[in-house]
Write an enzyme that holds these catalytic residues in place. Structure first.
Site, mmCIF file in Angstrom:
data_model
loop_
_atom_site.group_PDB
_atom_site.id
_atom_site.type_symbol
_atom_site.label_atom_id
_atom_site.label_comp_id
_atom_site.label_asym_id
_atom_site.label_seq_id
_atom_site.Cartn_x
_atom_site.Cartn_y
_atom_site.Cartn_z
ATOM 1 N N TYR A 163 -19.086 -40.576 -2.055
ATOM 2 C CA TYR A 163 -19.930 -41.385 -2.933
ATOM 3 C C TYR A 163 -19.700 -42.892 -2.764
ATOM 4 O O TYR A 163 -20.656 -43.655 -2.678
ATOM 5 C CB TYR A 163 -19.756 -41.005 -4.417
ATOM 6 C CG TYR A 163 -20.766 -41.698 -5.303
ATOM 7 C CD1 TYR A 163 -22.073 -41.236 -5.375
ATOM 8 C CD2 TYR A 163 -20.417 -42.834 -6.029
ATOM 9 C CE1 TYR A 163 -23.007 -41.892 -6.159
ATOM 10 C CE2 TYR A 163 -21.348 -43.490 -6.810
ATOM 11 C CZ TYR A 163 -22.644 -43.018 -6.874
ATOM 12 O OH TYR A 163 -23.569 -43.668 -7.639
ATOM 13 N N ILE A 199 -11.857 -23.705 9.974
ATOM 14 C CA ILE A 199 -11.629 -23.446 8.545
ATOM 15 C C ILE A 199 -12.979 -22.994 8.018
ATOM 16 O O ILE A 199 -13.900 -23.792 7.864
ATOM 17 C CB ILE A 199 -11.086 -24.678 7.815
ATOM 18 C CG1 ILE A 199 -9.694 -25.025 8.360
ATOM 19 C CG2 ILE A 199 -11.016 -24.414 6.308
ATOM 20 C CD1 ILE A 199 -9.103 -26.308 7.782
#
Length: 293
Positions: A109, A206
């Site tokens: 952000y 992952i």
């Protein structure tokens, strides 16, 4: 870090119908991963809905997972965010027992510059008692860890040992492989990119879809590591549609629905602002599950 070479899974966090953490289902999920051949587990990455958990819940999940695994698999703790001071404090205070590394997502952000990203990770590295895996996922964070910044971090911080890359930028992956130190690991952070990334030199993944299909993901990664790309392509193709469905209404909504249907976890509850997948997506998932199974 041999522990991080192979198939890792970003564990979901199961919830009860009342929204509390379902530790019985979490234990079942962990045992399922171990039984089906996963190489290591990532606890409270972004797939674990970590942003919606309280500080106490995170602490309890880390402790429960370490105790339940009891050394059977390596564990990586997800500790990341966009408040550098707070993340430094969390990393400094983290109980490392049972864990081999920390996965830290790039600040989201705020949209920091490359210098800001560098200083953020350098501050974390200065207090961490464990090796650190950078996590680059621009589609979620709004900023990109450029290869030059990742390489700069490896040179400045000896405990930064890997990057989980989910930028989808193969030119970027190739640049990392070209310029990185020999012992720095490139790890796929995007299930559909695992095969081609391993062909470039990545050491594994992952995975999100590995929550539901750990044996298939582990077999794909092993096949790639042995240059058996015929086997890897077959599994890669078989998982493409179900992987797309896992993300179509937000992660981990789709994979939680699959796990509920597999009876690994009790519910597919998620925390707002996420909501369970729609009936239309449920039907599409069940149709694809029947094909895979």
């Amino acid at each position: 870090m041999n522990e991080l070479q192979g198939a890792g899974v970003a564990l979901i966090t199961p919830f009860n119908m009342d929204g509390t953490v379902d530790y019985e289902s979490l234990g079942n999920l962990i045992d399922y991963q171990i039984k089906e051949g996963m190489d290591y587990l990532v606890v409270l990455g972004t797939t674990g809905e970590t942003a919606t958990l309280t500080t106490e819940e995170r602490k309890q999940i880390w402790e429960f997972t370490s105790a339940h695994v009891a050394g059977r698999l390596p564990l990586v703790a997800g500790i990341g965010g966009n408040n550098t001071q707070e993340i430094v404090k969390q990393v400094d205070q983290f109980d490392i027992r049972g864990y081999c590394a920390i996965l830290s997502v790039s600040p989201y952000y705020n949209k920091p510059t490359q210098e800001g990203i560098f200083r953020h990770y350098k501050a974390i590295s200065e207090v961490s008692k464990l090796p650190i895996i950078l996590y680059n996922v621009p589609g979620r964070t709004g900023s990109n860890i450029l290869p030059a910044t990742a390489i700069r971090l490896t040179k400045a911080c000896s405990n930064i040992i890997a990057i989980k890359e989910a930028s989808g930028n193969f030119a970027q992956f190739a640049e990392i492989m070209r310029d990185k130190p020999d012992d720095f690991l490139l790890i796929s952070g995007d299930d559909p990119a695992t095969l081609p990334m391993m062909a470039l030199g990545a050491v594994g993944v992952i995975s999100v879809v590995g929550n539901a299909y750990p044996k298939k993901v582990a077999t794909l990664v092993t096949a790639c590591s042995k240059n058996d790309y015929a086997t890897a392509r077959e599994i890669h193709s078989a998982l493409l549609k179900i992987t797309d469905l896992c993300f179509i209404e937000g992660n981990p909504c789709g994979v939680k629905y699959i796990l509920k249907k597999q009876e690994v976890i009790a519910t597919d509850e998620v925390r707002l602002p996420l909501v369970p997948v729609s009936l239309q997506t449920q039907e599409a998932i069940e149709k694809e599950m029947a094909i895979i199974d």
